[in-house]
Structure formats: structure tokens, C-alpha cells
Design a protein around this motif. Structure first.
Motif, short mmCIF file in Angstrom:
data_model
loop_
_atom_site.label_atom_id
_atom_site.label_comp_id
_atom_site.label_asym_id
_atom_site.label_seq_id
_atom_site.Cartn_x
_atom_site.Cartn_y
_atom_site.Cartn_z
N TRP A 145 -34.76 25.12 2.80
CA TRP A 145 -34.62 24.02 3.79
C TRP A 145 -36.25 23.84 4.28
N THR A 146 -36.93 24.62 4.54
CA THR A 146 -38.30 24.43 4.91
C THR A 146 -39.18 23.38 4.16
N PRO A 171 -42.91 21.62 10.16
CA PRO A 171 -41.78 21.61 10.86
C PRO A 171 -41.74 22.57 11.99
N PRO A 172 -41.09 22.43 13.21
CA PRO A 172 -40.81 23.41 14.06
C PRO A 172 -39.83 24.37 13.52
N CYS A 173 -40.09 25.19 12.92
CA CYS A 173 -39.21 26.12 12.05
C CYS A 173 -38.28 27.08 12.93
N GLY A 174 -38.83 27.51 14.16
CA GLY A 174 -38.12 28.14 15.05
C GLY A 174 -37.13 27.67 15.93
N LEU A 175 -37.30 26.36 16.00
CA LEU A 175 -36.39 25.35 17.03
C LEU A 175 -35.37 24.84 15.88
N ILE A 176 -35.71 24.56 14.89
CA ILE A 176 -34.81 24.25 13.78
C ILE A 176 -33.81 25.44 13.24
N PHE A 177 -34.36 26.51 13.31
CA PHE A 177 -33.46 27.65 12.88
C PHE A 177 -32.54 27.79 14.10
N SER A 178 -33.19 27.47 15.34
CA SER A 178 -32.05 27.83 16.52
C SER A 178 -31.00 26.69 16.62
N ILE A 179 -31.35 25.52 15.97
CA ILE A 179 -30.41 24.48 16.07
C ILE A 179 -29.34 24.87 14.96
N ALA A 208 -30.11 16.02 9.32
CA ALA A 208 -28.72 15.76 9.72
C ALA A 208 -27.86 16.48 8.68
N ALA A 209 -28.02 16.33 7.31
CA ALA A 209 -27.20 16.88 6.41
C ALA A 209 -27.28 18.08 6.48
N PHE A 210 -28.39 19.01 6.78
CA PHE A 210 -28.68 20.35 6.78
C PHE A 210 -27.75 21.08 8.04
N LEU A 211 -27.54 20.01 9.09
CA LEU A 211 -26.67 20.28 10.33
C LEU A 211 -25.35 20.44 9.94
N LEU A 212 -24.97 19.49 9.21
CA LEU A 212 -23.55 19.52 8.69
C LEU A 212 -23.31 20.66 7.65
N PHE A 213 -24.34 21.15 6.73
CA PHE A 213 -24.08 22.07 6.07
C PHE A 213 -24.00 23.56 6.82
N GLU A 214 -24.81 23.57 7.92
CA GLU A 214 -24.75 24.76 8.59
C GLU A 214 -23.49 24.94 9.39
#
Length: 186
Positions: free
Chosen positions: A7-8, A21-29, A81-87
Motif C-alpha cells: 500500500w505504501t 505519504p503520511p503513513c501514520g495517518l493513513i494507517f490510522s484511517i 478510496a479503494a484501500f479504505l474499502l479493502f480495509e
């Protein structure tokens, strides 16, 4: 597990490594989406317990669709957006597969069955990640194909469990009749 590594680089986009990318924020989301998927499963299980296998099939199909997005686009917002759906699908997956396994896998053999499935899973993950493919689209494509196999297996499972329920009812009725005939003959 392949997604965790991919994903990164998939979210760095066309910047060629100049954008981080802000990896910590993205991981939290991602974790919030995972929790939302788990909550969605709780709602689904409380209202539609008889159809969990169908919802599992829908979930795996949605996960496959989400992971297909990086195959056909390089646009970072669409990928995100697709990664959010996947998670969210991952969050739905773990409690649903746990429930399905507890219903369909006997307690005596549960640990052995789980371990048998871990061996090919780890082999696939290691072979994809250590392969010499540098193209992210190919790696996401492989993940989509594997999820497609999961969709087919889930569909087969849903159909067999529905047919199996009907077959069990017929079998019980038939075995009761056979038992009654055997007792009368004795």
C-alpha cells in the motif's frame, strides 16, 4: 498480507519517490475502516444470521473489486478510496470467517485445519513479495486473482451450505425412516 507491504508504494503515485505519504495517518484511517467493517459484521450478524455465508461472499467480492483498482489506475485518490474499502472488508472478514469456522470446523480438528491453511498462505505471500516483479500492478493483479479464487470458493461454500442444509434435512428424514424400518424388521 501482500497488501500490507504494497500500500505504501501504491500511494506514492507518479511522484517517483519524491512524495512521502503520511503513513501514520493513513494507517490510522485503515484501522478505523477495519473497525467499521467489524461493526458492520456485528450489525449483519445480529439481523441476518441465517445468511452470513452470502454476506461473506459479498465481502470477498468487494475486497477483490477494491484491490483491482490499483491494477487499472495510477490515480492516488482512487487507490486510497479503494484501500479504505479493502480495509473495511478486512474488518468484516475476520469476525465472519471466525463465526463460519466455528460453525463448520469441529473443535477437535480446528487447530490442525488452521495450520494446514497457513502453510500455502505464507508460501504465496513470500513468493509474491520476494519475486523479481517490480511492477505494482502485477502484484496487485496476483492478489486480485487470488481473491477471485476466494470468491469462487466462497460461492461454492455458500451454495453447498444451502444445499447441504436441505440435504441434511432430507438425510435426517430418510435416516429416520430407515431406522424405523430397521426397527420394525427386527
Amino acid at each position: 498480507y501482500i497488501f500490507v507491504i504494497l500500500w505504501t508504494p501504491a500511494l506514492t503515485g507518479d511522484a517517483g519517490g519524491s512524495y512521502t505519504p503520511p503513513c501514520g495517518l493513513i494507517f490510522s484511517i485503515f484501522m478505523v475502516c477495519c473497525m467499521a467493517g467489524s461493526c458492520l459484521y456485528s450489525l449483519t450478524a445480529s439481523y441476518c444470521k441465517a445468511h452470513l455465508d452470502i454476506f461473506f461472499l459479498i465481502n470477498v467480492t468487494a475486497a477483490m473489486a477494491a484491490l483491482s483498482v490499483p491494477v487499472w489506475t495510477t490515480k492516488v485518490p482512487l487507490r486510497f478510496a479503494a484501500f479504505l474499502l479493502f480495509e473495511t472488508c478486512v474488518g468484516f472478514y475476520y469476525p465472519s470467517v471466525g463465526t463460519l469456522k466455528s460453525v463448520h470446523v469441529e473443535d477437535v480438528s480446528r487447530a490442525s485445519v488452521y495450520n494446514i491453511f497457513r502453510v500455502p498462505l505464507n508460501g504465496i505471500v513470500v513468493s509474491v513479495l520476494l519475486s523479481r516483479m517490480s511492477n505494482l500492478q502485477t502484484k496487485f493483479g496476483i492478489s486480485c486473482v487470488l481473491l477471485g479464487v476466494g470468491v469462487l470458493c466462497s460461492a461454492g461454500f455458500a451454495m453447498s451450505s444451502r444445499a447441504g442444509n436441505a440435504w441434511c434435512h432430507i438425510w435426517r428424514r430418510g435416516s429416520n425412516k430407515l431406522t424405523k424400518e430397521l426397527l420394525e424388521a427386527a
